[in-house]
Design a protein around this motif. Structure first.
Motif, PDB file in Angstrom:
ATOM      1  N   GLY A  66       0.798  -1.232   0.000  1.00  0.00           N
ATOM      2  CA  GLY A  66       0.000   0.000   0.000  1.00  0.00           C
ATOM      3  C   GLY A  66       0.823   1.271   0.000  1.00  0.00           C
ATOM      4  N   VAL A  67       2.162   1.134   0.015  1.00  0.00           N
ATOM      5  CA  VAL A  67       3.034   2.310   0.025  1.00  0.00           C
ATOM      6  C   VAL A  67       3.035   2.956  -1.355  1.00  0.00           C
ATOM      7  CG1 VAL A  67       5.392   3.136   0.386  1.00  0.00           C
ATOM      8  CG2 VAL A  67       4.476   1.299   1.816  1.00  0.00           C
ATOM      9  N   LYS A  68       2.960   4.281  -1.408  1.00  0.00           N
ATOM     10  CA  LYS A  68       2.940   4.996  -2.683  1.00  0.00           C
ATOM     11  C   LYS A  68       4.278   4.838  -3.392  1.00  0.00           C
ATOM     12  CE  LYS A  68      -0.425   8.489  -1.207  1.00  0.00           C
ATOM     13  NZ  LYS A  68      -0.668   9.931  -0.990  1.00  0.00           N
ATOM     14  N   ASP A  69       4.225   4.866  -4.734  1.00  0.00           N
ATOM     15  CA  ASP A  69       5.430   4.634  -5.532  1.00  0.00           C
ATOM     16  C   ASP A  69       6.532   5.635  -5.219  1.00  0.00           C
ATOM     17  OD1 ASP A  69       4.250   2.489  -6.735  1.00  0.00           O
ATOM     18  OD2 ASP A  69       3.595   3.582  -8.524  1.00  0.00           O
ATOM     19  N   ALA A  70       6.163   6.892  -5.028  1.00  0.00           N
ATOM     20  CA  ALA A  70       7.180   7.917  -4.749  1.00  0.00           C
ATOM     21  C   ALA A  70       7.916   7.621  -3.445  1.00  0.00           C
ATOM     22  CB  ALA A  70       6.532   9.301  -4.685  1.00  0.00           C
ATOM     23  N   ARG A  71       7.147   7.154  -2.451  1.00  0.00           N
ATOM     24  CA  ARG A  71       7.758   6.824  -1.164  1.00  0.00           C
ATOM     25  C   ARG A  71       8.635   5.576  -1.291  1.00  0.00           C
ATOM     26  NH1 ARG A  71       9.674   9.220   3.233  1.00  0.00           N
ATOM     27  NH2 ARG A  71       9.340   8.041   5.145  1.00  0.00           N
ATOM     28  N   LYS A  72       8.167   4.605  -2.090  1.00  0.00           N
ATOM     29  CA  LYS A  72       8.966   3.398  -2.318  1.00  0.00           C
ATOM     30  C   LYS A  72      10.316   3.762  -2.908  1.00  0.00           C
ATOM     31  CE  LYS A  72       5.098   0.226  -3.244  1.00  0.00           C
ATOM     32  NZ  LYS A  72       4.424  -0.580  -4.282  1.00  0.00           N
ATOM     33  N   GLY A  73      10.287   4.625  -3.928  1.00  0.00           N
ATOM     34  CA  GLY A  73      11.537   5.010  -4.579  1.00  0.00           C
ATOM     35  C   GLY A  73      12.481   5.730  -3.643  1.00  0.00           C
ATOM     36  N   LEU A  74      11.913   6.605  -2.818  1.00  0.00           N
ATOM     37  CA  LEU A  74      12.742   7.363  -1.878  1.00  0.00           C
ATOM     38  C   LEU A  74      13.382   6.444  -0.847  1.00  0.00           C
ATOM     39  CD1 LEU A  74      13.702  10.099  -0.743  1.00  0.00           C
ATOM     40  CD2 LEU A  74      11.594  10.188   0.591  1.00  0.00           C
ATOM     41  N   ALA A 129      13.905   3.247  -1.019  1.00  0.00           N
ATOM     42  CA  ALA A 129      14.847   2.276  -1.595  1.00  0.00           C
ATOM     43  C   ALA A 129      16.274   2.800  -1.497  1.00  0.00           C
ATOM     44  CB  ALA A 129      14.483   1.997  -3.062  1.00  0.00           C
ATOM     45  N   ASN A 130      16.408   4.117  -1.477  1.00  0.00           N
ATOM     46  CA  ASN A 130      17.725   4.736  -1.364  1.00  0.00           C
ATOM     47  C   ASN A 130      18.311   4.602   0.038  1.00  0.00           C
ATOM     48  OD1 ASN A 130      19.826   6.252  -2.631  1.00  0.00           O
ATOM     49  ND2 ASN A 130      19.161   8.044  -1.488  1.00  0.00           N
ATOM     50  N   HIS A 131      17.475   4.215   1.016  1.00  0.00           N
ATOM     51  CA  HIS A 131      17.934   4.107   2.410  1.00  0.00           C
ATOM     52  C   HIS A 131      18.408   2.697   2.766  1.00  0.00           C
ATOM     53  CE1 HIS A 131      14.890   7.568   3.344  1.00  0.00           C
ATOM     54  NE2 HIS A 131      15.941   7.986   2.671  1.00  0.00           N
ATOM     55  N   VAL A 132      18.154   1.732   1.883  1.00  0.00           N
ATOM     56  CA  VAL A 132      18.410   0.330   2.219  1.00  0.00           C
ATOM     57  C   VAL A 132      19.866   0.101   2.629  1.00  0.00           C
ATOM     58  CG1 VAL A 132      18.506  -2.008   1.278  1.00  0.00           C
ATOM     59  CG2 VAL A 132      16.513  -0.577   0.844  1.00  0.00           C
ATOM     60  N   SER A 133      20.808   0.657   1.852  1.00  0.00           N
ATOM     61  CA  SER A 133      22.224   0.419   2.160  1.00  0.00           C
ATOM     62  C   SER A 133      22.605   1.080   3.480  1.00  0.00           C
ATOM     63  CB  SER A 133      23.102   0.949   1.024  1.00  0.00           C
ATOM     64  OG  SER A 133      22.906   2.332   0.835  1.00  0.00           O
ATOM     65  N   TRP A 193      13.261  -3.713  -6.766  1.00  0.00           N
ATOM     66  CA  TRP A 193      14.298  -2.940  -6.066  1.00  0.00           C
ATOM     67  C   TRP A 193      15.251  -2.281  -7.052  1.00  0.00           C
ATOM     68  CZ3 TRP A 193      13.783  -1.441  -1.314  1.00  0.00           C
ATOM     69  CH2 TRP A 193      12.949  -2.174  -0.451  1.00  0.00           C
ATOM     70  N   ALA A 194      15.573  -2.985  -8.132  1.00  0.00           N
ATOM     71  CA  ALA A 194      16.448  -2.392  -9.152  1.00  0.00           C
ATOM     72  C   ALA A 194      15.770  -1.180  -9.775  1.00  0.00           C
ATOM     73  CB  ALA A 194      16.787  -3.431 -10.225  1.00  0.00           C
ATOM     74  N   ALA A 218      13.370   0.593  -8.392  1.00  0.00           N
ATOM     75  CA  ALA A 218      13.240   1.632  -7.363  1.00  0.00           C
ATOM     76  C   ALA A 218      14.530   2.438  -7.236  1.00  0.00           C
ATOM     77  CB  ALA A 218      12.877   1.005  -6.015  1.00  0.00           C
ATOM     78  N   GLU A 219      15.667   1.724  -7.256  1.00  0.00           N
ATOM     79  CA  GLU A 219      16.946   2.421  -7.172  1.00  0.00           C
ATOM     80  C   GLU A 219      17.187   3.274  -8.412  1.00  0.00           C
ATOM     81  OE1 GLU A 219      19.892  -0.517  -6.426  1.00  0.00           O
ATOM     82  OE2 GLU A 219      19.217  -0.930  -4.377  1.00  0.00           O
ATOM     83  N   LYS A 220      16.816   2.727  -9.590  1.00  0.00           N
ATOM     84  CA  LYS A 220      16.976   3.485 -10.834  1.00  0.00           C
ATOM     85  C   LYS A 220      16.074   4.717 -10.828  1.00  0.00           C
ATOM     86  CE  LYS A 220      18.557   4.118 -15.000  1.00  0.00           C
ATOM     87  NZ  LYS A 220      19.989   4.481 -15.214  1.00  0.00           N
ATOM     88  N   ASP A 221      14.834   4.541 -10.373  1.00  0.00           N
ATOM     89  CA  ASP A 221      13.906   5.666 -10.297  1.00  0.00           C
ATOM     90  C   ASP A 221      14.428   6.743  -9.353  1.00  0.00           C
ATOM     91  OD1 ASP A 221      12.247   4.399 -12.041  1.00  0.00           O
ATOM     92  OD2 ASP A 221      10.808   3.707 -10.538  1.00  0.00           O
ATOM     93  N   GLU A 222      15.011   6.298  -8.236  1.00  0.00           N
ATOM     94  CA  GLU A 222      15.556   7.261  -7.272  1.00  0.00           C
ATOM     95  C   GLU A 222      16.737   8.013  -7.875  1.00  0.00           C
ATOM     96  OE1 GLU A 222      16.362   9.471  -3.836  1.00  0.00           O
ATOM     97  OE2 GLU A 222      14.576   8.487  -4.640  1.00  0.00           O
ATOM     98  N   GLU A 223      17.575   7.285  -8.619  1.00  0.00           N
ATOM     99  CA  GLU A 223      18.708   7.937  -9.283  1.00  0.00           C
ATOM    100  C   GLU A 223      18.215   8.957 -10.304  1.00  0.00           C
ATOM    101  OE1 GLU A 223      22.591   6.788 -12.081  1.00  0.00           O
ATOM    102  OE2 GLU A 223      21.307   5.220 -11.246  1.00  0.00           O
ATOM    103  N   ASN A 224      17.192   8.569 -11.084  1.00  0.00           N
ATOM    104  CA  ASN A 224      16.614   9.495 -12.060  1.00  0.00           C
ATOM    105  C   ASN A 224      15.993  10.695 -11.372  1.00  0.00           C
ATOM    106  OD1 ASN A 224      17.344   7.830 -14.182  1.00  0.00           O
ATOM    107  ND2 ASN A 224      15.370   6.784 -14.283  1.00  0.00           N
ATOM    108  N   ARG A 225      15.329  10.444 -10.219  1.00  0.00           N
ATOM    109  CA  ARG A 225      14.730  11.557  -9.480  1.00  0.00           C
ATOM    110  C   ARG A 225      15.794  12.546  -9.018  1.00  0.00           C
ATOM    111  NH1 ARG A 225      14.072  13.661  -4.827  1.00  0.00           N
ATOM    112  NH2 ARG A 225      15.480  12.160  -3.862  1.00  0.00           N
ATOM    113  N   ARG A 226      16.926  11.999  -8.522  1.00  0.00           N
ATOM    114  CA  ARG A 226      17.999  12.887  -8.069  1.00  0.00           C
ATOM    115  C   ARG A 226      18.573  13.693  -9.230  1.00  0.00           C
ATOM    116  NH1 ARG A 226      19.628   8.339  -4.958  1.00  0.00           N
ATOM    117  NH2 ARG A 226      21.295   7.918  -6.465  1.00  0.00           N
TER     118      ARG A 226
END
Length: 283
Positions: free
Chosen positions: A88-96, A98-102, A180-181, A183-191
Motif C-alpha cells: 500500500g506504500v505509494k510509488d514515490a515513497r517506495k523510490g525514496l 529504496a535509497n535508504h536500504v544500504s 528494487w532495481a 526503485a533504485e533506478k527511479d531514485e537515481e533518475n529523481r535525483r
C-alpha cells in the motif's frame, strides 16, 4: 535524501543490540519511519520469534526488521534483516526509501540473510527459515524430501543435491529483484531530475538578476541624464537672467545719466536767466 539515522540513534541501537545479545530473550526488533519524515524510530521489539514479528508488519508502511533465529542445520544463532515495503506504500515513497536500504544495512550490521519483502508470502516463517538454511551451505530439507524425489522426480548426478524448481517462487523473486532495481533506478533518475531542476532554477534566477541589474543601471543612467539636463537648463536660465539683469542695469544707468544731464542743463539755464535779470536791473 539522506536517512538521519542518529535522531533516535540511542533507542535504535539499544533495540538492535538486544537482538544481538544471545542471552537476551528479545529476538526481533522492528523499525519504521516517524510520520512522513525520513527519521527512523523503533516500532517494536519482542521475544516471540518470526511468527510474532510478521504480525507487526504494516502493508501501508516501509519497515525494517532485524531478527535472531536458529540455523536449522547447525542450531547456531543467525541474524535476518528484512526490508519490508508494504503493497500500500505509494510509488514515490517506495523510490525514496529504496535509497535508504544500504544505510540501514550498514547500521544493522551482522545479518546473515537479507530479505526484500512486499507481501505476506515473502515473510512466512518457513520461507525465511528455508533461506537461512540455504545460506548456511546446506539444504536441510534434502533428507526429508529425498524419498519424494526418488519416486516422483528426476534424479541429479550421484553426490549432488537435487531440488525441484518452484517456478512461481522464482518469478516472485525476479519480480522483487526487478522492483528494487527499478526503485533504485527511479531514485537515481529523481535525483538527476532534481539536480537539473535546481540548475535550471539557478540559471533562471541568474538571468532575472542580470536583467534586474541592467534595468537598474538604465534607470540610473536616465536619472543621471535627466539631472544633467535639469542642471544645464538651470544654468542656461541663469545666464539668460544675468543678461537681462545687465541690460536692465545698463538701461537704468543710461536713464539716470540722462536725467542727471537734464537737471544740469536746467540749472545752467536758470543761472543764465538770473544773470541777465541782474544786468538789466543795474542798467
Amino acid at each position: 535524501d539522506a536517512l538521519p539515522i542518529f535522531k533516535h540513534g540511542a533507542a535504535l541501537r539499544a533495540a538492535y543490540e538486544e537482538v544481538l545479545g544471545e542471552r537476551s530473550s528479545t529476538d526481533w526488533a522492528l523499525f519504521t519511519y516517524e510520520g512522513n519524515s525520513n527519521d527512523l524510530r523503533v516500532a517494536g521489539t519482542g521475544d516471540g520469534g518470526l511468527e510474532e514479528m510478521v504480525e507487526e508488519l504494516n502493508s501501508g508502511k516501509v519497515m525494517y526488521a532485524f531478527c535472531r533465529v536458529k540455523d536449522p542445520n547447525s542450531g547456531l544463532p543467525k541474524n535476518v534483516l528484512i526490508n519490508w515495503t508494504g503493497e500500500g506504500v505509494k510509488d514515490a515513497r517506495k523510490g525514496l526509501c529504496a535509497n535508504h536500504v544500504s544505510t540501514v544495512a550498514n547500521f544493522l550490521k551482522g545479518a546473515h540473510v537479507t530479505i526484500n519483502a512486499r507481501a505476506e508470502e515473502d515473510v512466512e516463517p518457513d520461507t525465511i527459515m528455508d533461506k537461512v538454511g540455504k545460506a548456511s551451505g546446506a539444504n536441510y530439507n534434502f533428507h526429508k524430501e529425498s524419498n519424494k524425489f526418488r519416486d516422483s522426480g528426476p534424479q541429479g548426478p550421484v553426490g549432488s543435491v537435487y531440488q525441484k524448481t518452484n517456478a512461481l517462487s522464482e518469478i516472485k523473486q525476479i519480480s522483487k529483484d526487478s522492483f528494487w532495481a527499478k526503485a533504485e533506478k527511479d531514485e537515481e533518475n529523481r535525483r538527476l531530475e532534481e539536480k537539473q531542476r535546481l540548475e535550471e532554477e539557478r540559471q533562471r534566477l541568474d538571468r532575472e538578476r542580470r536583467a534586474r541589474e541592467q534595468q537598474e543601471a538604465e534607470a540610473r543612467e536616465r536619472r543621471f541624464k535627466a539631472h544633467s539636463t535639469q542642471i544645464d537648463e538651470q544654468k542656461k536660465f541663469q545666464q539668460q537672467q544675468d543678461v537681462v539683469s545687465r541690460d536692465q542695469e545698463k538701461q537704468q544707468w543710461k536713464e539716470q545719466e540722462a536725467e542727471h544731464q537734464a537737471k544740469m542743463q536746467r540749472g545752467f539755464k536758470r543761472s543764465e536767466s538770473v544773470e541777465k535779470s541782474q544786468e538789466i536791473g543795474r542798467a
